[in-house]
Motif scaffolding. Structure first.
Motif: not given
Length: 369
Positions: A208-210, A230-232, A301-306
């Motif tokens: 939900g954080g993502l 604790d976002p993904a 995973a690892g592409t959270f963005g800006t």
């Protein structure tokens, strides 16, 4: 000073009563807003009730350790030492709590909103008319709006609170054709539009954080503040293969072990919690949706963005020190000038394990009104 009631809170729609696990202060003790007063057990969790605004002296304890009381029942009284005992006694004798048709005190109300062909379940709490911006809460993978029960209870006295069941979860439509965080961010935005919300505070946990980060990036005027718990999406690794193990867990023992990874205090994983999760997993459409989310998470995973600069400057990141799923070191990868806090001694669910979370959230929201 007005005499103040301490009552059994409602932590979740299904909660009808609470057991007093233990008082944390003695009669006669001075208490201030935010002080922990009493531990209360439900079938799903053990939570801490905190003193609300103002303060005073704990003048009466009306429910001893081990007793069970209905939601809304009076269990204690706070007032200044100068308030006469007779006034306290009269307050107790005249105290009446509202009951709904099921005999439980009023709490969050369920509402269904249709968006893009999905029935989205929403829990709404707090004052119907308020000058304060609403707080919107989005749960994580495999969770539901009730995961925010303690935050709803803490925040709703002061402002409207909206907790959303993402499609595929809780009481929303279960089968989702394209369950990506971008899809969910659009759904959340449209739910809020349907509810008449044009600006709000937003908090998302884990997956939900993502979702909320994508929501804020695409709708900066909607989001007054963003809280990521604790976002993904910040690292290719997902600790303990949690997502894969959760999707594959089909029996009580296995599922309990997997759910235990969410908490530092595994006693919080009650039999009722596991049974509810098993029942949810068996509903048609749920497994297919969870598998699609898991596959997408693994690929991205690892592409959270800006986060846009304006959003990053009003972003709070909260992380459990003992998180086994996403270690707190991940927070250093949050782009921009976000405010960051580690909550000591808790795991992936700081909003469930620690009352410190609600204090952090409340203080942050107050600074970004």
């Amino acid at each position: 000073m007005t005499v103040k009631a301490i009552t059994v809170p409602r932590w979740g729609m299904s909660m009808s009563e609470g057991k007093i696990a233990g008082w944390l202060v003695a009669v006669g003790a001075e208490v201030a807003a935010g002080d922990e007063l009493v531990e209360i057990e439900t079938t799903k969790l053990t939570g801490v009730y905190e003193a609300h605004e103002g303060g005073g002296q704990l003048r009466r304890i009306l429910a001893e350790e081990g007793t069970v009381r209905p939601v809304g029942a009076l269990i204690g009284v706070i007032a200044d030492a100068a308030v006469p005992d007779a006034e306290i006694d009269a307050f107790i004798a005249s105290y009446v709590f509202d009951e709904d048709e099921d005999g439980a005190s009023a709490g969050p109300k369920e509402e269904r909103v249709e968006v893009d062909g999905y029935q989205v379940n929403v829990l709404r709490a707090g004052p119907a008319e308020s000058e304060e911006l609403p707080l919107v809460l989005v749960h994580g993978f495999g969770g539901n709006a009730d995961n925010w029960a303690m935050t709803v209870a803490a925040m709703s006295p002061a402002r409207p609170v909206i907790a959303i069941d993402l499609p595929g979860h809780g009481k929303s439509t279960k089968l989702v054709s394209d369950p990506r965080p971008e899809t969910y961010a659009k759904i959340v935005a449209r739910v809020l539009k349907a509810l008449g919300v044009s600006r709000c505070h937003v908090a998302g946990h884990s997956y939900g954080g993502l979702v909320c980060a994508i929501l804020a990036a695409g709708n900066p005027d909607l989001v007054a503040s963003l809280t990521l718990v604790d976002p993904a999406g910040l690292d290719a690794a997902i600790g303990e293969d949690y997502v894969g193990r959760f999707v594959g867990a089909n029996d009580r023992r296995t599922l309990k072990d997997v759910m235990g990874l969410l908490f530092e205090d595994t006693r919080l994983v009650s039999r009722s919690m596991v049974d509810d999760m098993l029942n949810y997993r068996r509903i048609e459409g749920v497994q297919a949706t969870l598998e699609k989310i898991a596959a997408d998470l693994s690929a991205r995973a690892g592409t959270f963005g800006t986060l846009p600069a304006g959003v990053a400057g009003r972003t709070l990141v909260v992380w459990g020190e003992k998180d086994k799923i996403f270690p707190p070191g991940h927070m250093e990868r949050i782009p921009g000038a976000a405010e960051k806090h580690v909550v000591a001694g808790v795991g992936h669910m700081p909003h469930v394990e620690s009352p410190d979370f609600n204090r952090l959230l409340g203080d942050f929201i107050a600074r970004h009104a």
